[in-house]
Design a protein around this motif. Sequence first.
Motif, PDB file in Angstrom:
ATOM      1  N   GLY A   4      63.898  60.803  14.626  1.00  0.00           N
ATOM      2  CA  GLY A   4      64.565  61.465  13.516  1.00  0.00           C
ATOM      3  C   GLY A   4      64.552  62.974  13.603  1.00  0.00           C
ATOM      4  N   GLN A   5      63.566  63.548  14.299  1.00  0.00           N
ATOM      5  CA  GLN A   5      63.430  64.984  14.510  1.00  0.00           C
ATOM      6  C   GLN A   5      63.109  65.784  13.244  1.00  0.00           C
ATOM      7  OE1 GLN A   5      66.303  63.561  16.304  1.00  0.00           O
ATOM      8  NE2 GLN A   5      64.839  63.295  17.945  1.00  0.00           N
ATOM      9  N   THR A   6      63.358  65.245  12.057  1.00  0.00           N
ATOM     10  CA  THR A   6      63.132  66.014  10.844  1.00  0.00           C
ATOM     11  C   THR A   6      61.647  66.239  10.578  1.00  0.00           C
ATOM     12  OG1 THR A   6      63.303  63.947   9.587  1.00  0.00           O
ATOM     13  CG2 THR A   6      65.274  65.313   9.718  1.00  0.00           C
ATOM     14  N   ASP A   7      60.777  65.491  11.249  1.00  0.00           N
ATOM     15  CA  ASP A   7      59.345  65.650  11.050  1.00  0.00           C
ATOM     16  C   ASP A   7      58.784  66.853  11.792  1.00  0.00           C
ATOM     17  OD1 ASP A   7      59.145  62.122  11.111  1.00  0.00           O
ATOM     18  OD2 ASP A   7      58.854  63.404   9.371  1.00  0.00           O
ATOM     19  N   TYR A   8      59.607  67.494  12.611  1.00  0.00           N
ATOM     20  CA  TYR A   8      59.177  68.678  13.329  1.00  0.00           C
ATOM     21  C   TYR A   8      59.620  69.933  12.575  1.00  0.00           C
ATOM     22  CZ  TYR A   8      58.058  65.970  17.544  1.00  0.00           C
ATOM     23  OH  TYR A   8      57.518  65.095  18.444  1.00  0.00           O
ATOM     24  N   TYR A   9      58.819  70.960  12.728  1.00  0.00           N
ATOM     25  CA  TYR A   9      59.193  72.286  12.216  1.00  0.00           C
ATOM     26  C   TYR A   9      59.889  73.058  13.331  1.00  0.00           C
ATOM     27  CZ  TYR A   9      58.415  77.294  11.505  1.00  0.00           C
ATOM     28  OH  TYR A   9      58.580  78.643  11.431  1.00  0.00           O
ATOM     29  N   TYR A  10      61.009  73.706  12.987  1.00  0.00           N
ATOM     30  CA  TYR A  10      61.778  74.483  13.966  1.00  0.00           C
ATOM     31  C   TYR A  10      61.843  75.939  13.498  1.00  0.00           C
ATOM     32  CZ  TYR A  10      63.186  69.863  15.511  1.00  0.00           C
ATOM     33  OH  TYR A  10      63.172  68.562  15.967  1.00  0.00           O
ATOM     34  N   PRO A  11      61.268  76.865  14.268  1.00  0.00           N
ATOM     35  CA  PRO A  11      61.259  78.271  13.844  1.00  0.00           C
ATOM     36  C   PRO A  11      62.659  78.866  13.843  1.00  0.00           C
ATOM     37  CG  PRO A  11      60.526  78.065  16.113  1.00  0.00           C
ATOM     38  CD  PRO A  11      60.653  76.673  15.593  1.00  0.00           C
ATOM     39  N   LEU A  12      62.921  79.666  12.834  1.00  0.00           N
ATOM     40  CA  LEU A  12      64.203  80.356  12.745  1.00  0.00           C
ATOM     41  C   LEU A  12      64.228  81.529  13.715  1.00  0.00           C
ATOM     42  CD1 LEU A  12      64.656  80.467   8.856  1.00  0.00           C
ATOM     43  CD2 LEU A  12      65.739  78.875  10.459  1.00  0.00           C
ATOM     44  N   LYS A  13      65.422  81.923  14.095  1.00  0.00           N
ATOM     45  CA  LYS A  13      65.574  83.084  14.976  1.00  0.00           C
ATOM     46  C   LYS A  13      65.130  84.350  14.249  1.00  0.00           C
ATOM     47  CE  LYS A  13      69.082  85.507  17.754  1.00  0.00           C
ATOM     48  NZ  LYS A  13      68.384  85.401  19.025  1.00  0.00           N
ATOM     49  N   ASN A  14      64.424  85.217  14.951  1.00  0.00           N
ATOM     50  CA  ASN A  14      63.998  86.526  14.436  1.00  0.00           C
ATOM     51  C   ASN A  14      63.105  86.416  13.205  1.00  0.00           C
ATOM     52  OD1 ASN A  14      65.524  87.909  16.416  1.00  0.00           O
ATOM     53  ND2 ASN A  14      67.360  87.769  15.143  1.00  0.00           N
ATOM     54  N   SER A  15      62.410  85.303  13.047  1.00  0.00           N
ATOM     55  CA  SER A  15      61.479  85.170  11.930  1.00  0.00           C
ATOM     56  C   SER A  15      60.101  84.803  12.463  1.00  0.00           C
ATOM     57  CB  SER A  15      61.961  84.106  10.938  1.00  0.00           C
ATOM     58  OG  SER A  15      61.972  82.826  11.546  1.00  0.00           O
ATOM     59  N   GLU A  16      59.112  85.013  11.636  1.00  0.00           N
ATOM     60  CA  GLU A  16      57.741  84.705  12.035  1.00  0.00           C
ATOM     61  C   GLU A  16      57.587  83.195  12.242  1.00  0.00           C
ATOM     62  OE1 GLU A  16      53.931  86.152  13.053  1.00  0.00           O
ATOM     63  OE2 GLU A  16      55.736  87.266  12.493  1.00  0.00           O
ATOM     64  N   TRP A  17      57.007  82.810  13.358  1.00  0.00           N
ATOM     65  CA  TRP A  17      56.792  81.390  13.654  1.00  0.00           C
ATOM     66  C   TRP A  17      55.621  80.901  12.796  1.00  0.00           C
ATOM     67  CZ3 TRP A  17      58.279  79.513  19.064  1.00  0.00           C
ATOM     68  CH2 TRP A  17      58.216  78.120  19.145  1.00  0.00           C
ATOM     69  N   GLU A  18      55.835  79.881  12.008  1.00  0.00           N
ATOM     70  CA  GLU A  18      54.811  79.405  11.085  1.00  0.00           C
ATOM     71  C   GLU A  18      53.637  78.801  11.846  1.00  0.00           C
ATOM     72  OE1 GLU A  18      54.370  76.552   7.123  1.00  0.00           O
ATOM     73  OE2 GLU A  18      56.355  77.202   7.809  1.00  0.00           O
ATOM     74  N   THR A  19      52.445  79.113  11.378  1.00  0.00           N
ATOM     75  CA  THR A  19      51.229  78.592  11.993  1.00  0.00           C
ATOM     76  C   THR A  19      50.513  77.639  11.035  1.00  0.00           C
ATOM     77  OG1 THR A  19      49.848  80.410  11.191  1.00  0.00           O
ATOM     78  CG2 THR A  19      50.952  80.717  13.315  1.00  0.00           C
ATOM     79  N   LYS A  20      49.730  76.755  11.626  1.00  0.00           N
ATOM     80  CA  LYS A  20      48.874  75.867  10.846  1.00  0.00           C
ATOM     81  C   LYS A  20      47.532  75.755  11.536  1.00  0.00           C
ATOM     82  CE  LYS A  20      51.978  73.016   8.086  1.00  0.00           C
ATOM     83  NZ  LYS A  20      52.207  71.663   7.534  1.00  0.00           N
ATOM     84  N   SER A  21      46.548  75.333  10.784  1.00  0.00           N
ATOM     85  CA  SER A  21      45.221  75.133  11.338  1.00  0.00           C
ATOM     86  C   SER A  21      45.136  73.753  11.979  1.00  0.00           C
ATOM     87  CB  SER A  21      44.179  75.241  10.218  1.00  0.00           C
ATOM     88  OG  SER A  21      42.941  74.712  10.637  1.00  0.00           O
TER      89      SER A  21
END
Length: 371
Positions: A4-21
């Motif tokens: 389904g792919q929707t379970d993945y996070y995809y970083p936007l262009k020119n934005s901060e890549w979200e981090t998790k612990s």
Amino acid sequence: MLNGQTDYYYPLKNSEWETKSPNDFNIESKEFYRAIEIAKESANRDTKDLRQAILKGFESEPYHQIIGPTKKRGESAGVILKNGYIISKWGDLERVDMTFSVTKSYLSTVAGIAFDKGLINAVSEPVKDYVWNGKFNGKHNSKITWEHLLNQSSDWSGELWGGLDWADRPPRQGGLDEWKFRTLNEPGTKFEYNDVRVNLLAYSLLEIFREPLPKILKNHIMDPIGASTTWRWYGYENSWINIDGVKVQSVSGGGHSGGGLFINTLDQARFGLLILSNGYWDNKPIVSDKWIKKAISPSQPNENYGYMWWLNQNKSNPHLSSISSNAFYASGFGGNYIIIEPDYDLVIVLRWFDNNKTNEFVKMIIETMKN
């Protein structure tokens, strides 16, 4: 690998890549952070002058010379993605460096674009039906298919951009004349890692696209996944040809003689996430899942090699045996890797890593996922 792919996070262009612990994914954080500390201590200690490193690394090859650009490299760097989120990073992730044979996996994906667009009807078709300027003439070369070039089993015989196929990584035993005049293997029967033949694939794709391959990569892959504009893909000073009246450079599939893809770590991670996502980016198909499946399927001549991706079938990969049997990776000179672990939704990008410690490090990371 998700469908389904929707379970993945995809970083936007020119934005901060979200981090998790790591704790957000129930990862054994103490052991995970210990592995990261080991990674930071596992840098490639060889010279940062890659021109010198290349000449030293391939000094046993006759007639070897550097005919493409090189660049002094930076320090070791890396990033680990879990479900698309960054769960660890170190080093300068935006520094653009050579990536050597990791380029081959990008080249394979560009071939996938040709397949998806119908420029290649079937990988089982002879390349001579598409490229008719003499490169695939003769009893042996005329049998070579796209698949043979993609899985490095063509045993193509000839010269390209001054490189002789038989002079590329010759066997250490036996004289050069013995290797030069050897009996050629039937295409599709024997795996031979050979950059001249990889460059032949790049040239053949240029012939059917009729456009520079960096432009194809940018428009069809890198821009859609939000990559930066800092990467570059080079060929050689003598690999220019006339395409419909325009002078175009045929790019190389690595940095063996200079050239290849120059790229930063975060862009490598975006590309790895695309492949992990079966060719989708935020539910949008970029490369067909049909092609991705072909690319990461074992080939008859080498069960641990697909279409320029290394595999670990039956847990028998001699280079990176710690990954799961469903995992695969791109690998380049100097300790450059994009490792994709579908079983754990992981992408691991390593730059200038000590090759002798890669297997141990990846094993430690995977072990933290099993708890």
